[in-house]
Design a protein around this motif. Structure first.
Motif, PDB file in Angstrom:
ATOM      1  N   ALA A  48       0.827  -1.210   0.000  1.00  0.00           N
ATOM      2  CA  ALA A  48       0.000   0.000   0.000  1.00  0.00           C
ATOM      3  C   ALA A  48       0.865   1.266   0.000  1.00  0.00           C
ATOM      4  O   ALA A  48       0.529   2.251  -0.658  1.00  0.00           O
ATOM      5  N   LEU A  49       1.987   1.241   0.731  1.00  0.00           N
ATOM      6  CA  LEU A  49       2.895   2.395   0.736  1.00  0.00           C
ATOM      7  C   LEU A  49       3.489   2.610  -0.647  1.00  0.00           C
ATOM      8  O   LEU A  49       3.583   3.742  -1.125  1.00  0.00           O
ATOM      9  N   ASP A  50       3.902   1.524  -1.291  1.00  0.00           N
ATOM     10  CA  ASP A  50       4.451   1.631  -2.645  1.00  0.00           C
ATOM     11  C   ASP A  50       3.405   2.176  -3.619  1.00  0.00           C
ATOM     12  O   ASP A  50       3.695   3.057  -4.419  1.00  0.00           O
ATOM     13  N   GLU A  51       2.185   1.657  -3.537  1.00  0.00           N
ATOM     14  CA  GLU A  51       1.115   2.127  -4.423  1.00  0.00           C
ATOM     15  C   GLU A  51       0.785   3.595  -4.176  1.00  0.00           C
ATOM     16  O   GLU A  51       0.516   4.338  -5.103  1.00  0.00           O
ATOM     17  N   GLY A  52       0.829   4.009  -2.893  1.00  0.00           N
ATOM     18  CA  GLY A  52       0.528   5.394  -2.543  1.00  0.00           C
ATOM     19  C   GLY A  52       1.715   6.326  -2.673  1.00  0.00           C
ATOM     20  O   GLY A  52       1.601   7.516  -2.413  1.00  0.00           O
ATOM     21  N   LYS A  53       2.870   5.764  -3.053  1.00  0.00           N
ATOM     22  CA  LYS A  53       4.112   6.528  -3.213  1.00  0.00           C
ATOM     23  C   LYS A  53       4.480   7.291  -1.934  1.00  0.00           C
ATOM     24  O   LYS A  53       4.841   8.464  -1.965  1.00  0.00           O
ATOM     25  N   ILE A  54       4.354   6.602  -0.800  1.00  0.00           N
ATOM     26  CA  ILE A  54       4.698   7.169   0.500  1.00  0.00           C
ATOM     27  C   ILE A  54       5.996   6.528   0.980  1.00  0.00           C
ATOM     28  O   ILE A  54       6.134   5.302   0.971  1.00  0.00           O
ATOM     29  N   ALA A  55       6.929   7.359   1.403  1.00  0.00           N
ATOM     30  CA  ALA A  55       8.231   6.876   1.862  1.00  0.00           C
ATOM     31  C   ALA A  55       8.079   6.142   3.195  1.00  0.00           C
ATOM     32  O   ALA A  55       7.209   6.467   4.012  1.00  0.00           O
ATOM     33  N   TYR A  56       8.970   5.152   3.379  1.00  0.00           N
ATOM     34  CA  TYR A  56       8.937   4.427   4.648  1.00  0.00           C
ATOM     35  C   TYR A  56      10.330   3.974   5.038  1.00  0.00           C
ATOM     36  O   TYR A  56      11.235   3.883   4.215  1.00  0.00           O
ATOM     37  N   ALA A  57      10.473   3.703   6.340  1.00  0.00           N
ATOM     38  CA  ALA A  57      11.713   3.160   6.887  1.00  0.00           C
ATOM     39  C   ALA A  57      11.357   1.840   7.554  1.00  0.00           C
ATOM     40  O   ALA A  57      10.536   1.791   8.466  1.00  0.00           O
ATOM     41  N   HIS A  58      11.973   0.799   7.074  1.00  0.00           N
ATOM     42  CA  HIS A  58      11.769  -0.574   7.544  1.00  0.00           C
ATOM     43  C   HIS A  58      12.937  -0.843   8.487  1.00  0.00           C
ATOM     44  O   HIS A  58      14.017  -1.182   8.020  1.00  0.00           O
ATOM     45  N   VAL A  59      12.755  -0.670   9.805  1.00  0.00           N
ATOM     46  CA  VAL A  59      13.877  -0.721  10.739  1.00  0.00           C
ATOM     47  C   VAL A  59      14.028  -2.090  11.384  1.00  0.00           C
ATOM     48  O   VAL A  59      13.069  -2.849  11.506  1.00  0.00           O
ATOM     49  N   ASN A  60      15.237  -2.365  11.811  1.00  0.00           N
ATOM     50  CA  ASN A  60      15.544  -3.598  12.515  1.00  0.00           C
ATOM     51  C   ASN A  60      14.897  -3.549  13.902  1.00  0.00           C
ATOM     52  O   ASN A  60      15.060  -2.565  14.620  1.00  0.00           O
ATOM     53  N   PRO A  61      14.176  -4.599  14.330  1.00  0.00           N
ATOM     54  CA  PRO A  61      13.544  -4.588  15.655  1.00  0.00           C
ATOM     55  C   PRO A  61      14.550  -4.351  16.788  1.00  0.00           C
ATOM     56  O   PRO A  61      14.225  -3.707  17.789  1.00  0.00           O
ATOM     57  N   ARG A  62      15.765  -4.839  16.624  1.00  0.00           N
ATOM     58  CA  ARG A  62      16.787  -4.615  17.651  1.00  0.00           C
ATOM     59  C   ARG A  62      17.095  -3.131  17.798  1.00  0.00           C
ATOM     60  O   ARG A  62      17.269  -2.615  18.901  1.00  0.00           O
ATOM     61  N   GLN A  63      17.120  -2.423  16.667  1.00  0.00           N
ATOM     62  CA  GLN A  63      17.379  -0.985  16.694  1.00  0.00           C
ATOM     63  C   GLN A  63      16.282  -0.264  17.488  1.00  0.00           C
ATOM     64  O   GLN A  63      16.573   0.634  18.286  1.00  0.00           O
ATOM     65  N   ALA A  64      15.052  -0.664  17.311  1.00  0.00           N
ATOM     66  CA  ALA A  64      13.943  -0.056  18.051  1.00  0.00           C
ATOM     67  C   ALA A  64      14.037  -0.385  19.535  1.00  0.00           C
ATOM     68  O   ALA A  64      13.816   0.485  20.389  1.00  0.00           O
ATOM     69  N   ARG A  65      14.388  -1.637  19.874  1.00  0.00           N
ATOM     70  CA  ARG A  65      14.538  -2.022  21.284  1.00  0.00           C
ATOM     71  C   ARG A  65      15.640  -1.230  21.965  1.00  0.00           C
ATOM     72  O   ARG A  65      15.530  -0.855  23.126  1.00  0.00           O
ATOM     73  N   GLU A  66      16.734  -0.978  21.229  1.00  0.00           N
ATOM     74  CA  GLU A  66      17.850  -0.231  21.813  1.00  0.00           C
ATOM     75  C   GLU A  66      17.548   1.265  21.899  1.00  0.00           C
ATOM     76  O   GLU A  66      18.086   1.954  22.756  1.00  0.00           O
ATOM     77  N   PHE A  67      16.684   1.776  21.041  1.00  0.00           N
ATOM     78  CA  PHE A  67      16.330   3.184  21.054  1.00  0.00           C
ATOM     79  C   PHE A  67      15.342   3.497  22.182  1.00  0.00           C
ATOM     80  O   PHE A  67      15.403   4.566  22.785  1.00  0.00           O
ATOM     81  N   ALA A  68      14.435   2.583  22.490  1.00  0.00           N
ATOM     82  CA  ALA A  68      13.381   2.816  23.478  1.00  0.00           C
ATOM     83  C   ALA A  68      13.909   3.282  24.836  1.00  0.00           C
ATOM     84  O   ALA A  68      13.386   4.252  25.394  1.00  0.00           O
ATOM     85  N   PRO A  69      14.948   2.661  25.422  1.00  0.00           N
ATOM     86  CA  PRO A  69      15.426   3.124  26.727  1.00  0.00           C
ATOM     87  C   PRO A  69      15.958   4.565  26.716  1.00  0.00           C
ATOM     88  O   PRO A  69      15.938   5.242  27.738  1.00  0.00           O
ATOM     89  N   THR A  70      16.402   5.058  25.559  1.00  0.00           N
ATOM     90  CA  THR A  70      16.870   6.446  25.506  1.00  0.00           C
ATOM     91  C   THR A  70      15.710   7.418  25.718  1.00  0.00           C
ATOM     92  O   THR A  70      15.933   8.578  26.055  1.00  0.00           O
ATOM     93  N   LEU A  71      14.490   6.920  25.536  1.00  0.00           N
ATOM     94  CA  LEU A  71      13.290   7.731  25.760  1.00  0.00           C
ATOM     95  C   LEU A  71      12.695   7.469  27.133  1.00  0.00           C
ATOM     96  O   LEU A  71      11.674   8.044  27.477  1.00  0.00           O
ATOM     97  N   GLY A  72      13.316   6.572  27.903  1.00  0.00           N
ATOM     98  CA  GLY A  72      12.777   6.201  29.200  1.00  0.00           C
ATOM     99  C   GLY A  72      11.645   5.195  29.087  1.00  0.00           C
ATOM    100  O   GLY A  72      10.861   5.028  30.006  1.00  0.00           O
TER     101      GLY A  72
END
Length: 134
Positions: A63-87
C-alpha cells in the motif's frame, strides 16, 4: 523532513499507529482496504516507520508503494535499543508505535522511496557482472 511521521507496530491482524509521536494511537485492521483507507488520509510527504516483521508487513509495504509514501523498515533490535533512551521500558503495541514515530523524528533512518512503476520493469538479463552469477 516529512510533515507527518507515523510509527506502526504490526501484527497479522492489526496495525497500531502513532502519528508524530503523539500520545494518541489508533488501530487499523491489517487488511488492504483498511490500510489503503488510512494511507489515503496522509499527505504524500509522510514517512512511515515500522519494524521488519516476518510476513506481517506485506500489505503495508504494498500500500505504501502504491501510494508513493516513503517508509523506513527498521531492525527490531534498533527499536529495542532506542526505546530506553526515551525512558520507555514497557513493550506494548501502542508503545512500540510511539517509539517508532520518535525514531523517525530523531534518527537519520534509511528510507525506502517507492520508484515509478516503469522503473520496476528493468530487464535483468545481460546486466554487467550477472554472467558468472549462478
Amino acid at each position: 523532513m516529512p510533515q507527518i511521521i507515523g510509527g506502526c507496530s504490526l501484527s497479522r491482524a492489526f496495525i497500531d499507529v502513532c502519528i508524530n509521536a503523539g500520545r494518541t494511537t489508533s488501530r487499523i485492521e491489517n487488511i488492504k482496504p483498511a490500510v489503503a483507507q488510512w494511507l489515503g488520509t496522509l499527505k504524500p510527504t509522510a514517512l512511515i516507520v515500522f519494524e521488519a516483521t516476518s510476513g506481517c508487513d506485506g500489505i503495508l509495504i504494498e500500500a505504501l508503494d502504491e501510494g508513493k509514501i516513503a517508509y523506513a523498515h527498521v531492525n527490531p533490535r534498533q527499536a529495542r535499543e532506542f526505546a530506553p533512551t526515551l525512558g520507555v521500558l514497557a513493550k506494548t503495541d501502542k508503545v512500540v508505535a510511539r517509539v517508532l514515530a520518535q525514531m523517525g523524528q530523531r534518527l537519520p533512518l534509511t528510507l525506502t522511496v517507492p520508484q515509478e512503476p516503469d522503473r520496476d520493469r528493468v530487464p535483468w538479463r545481460g546486466v554487467a557482472g550477472a554472467a558468472g552469477h549462478r
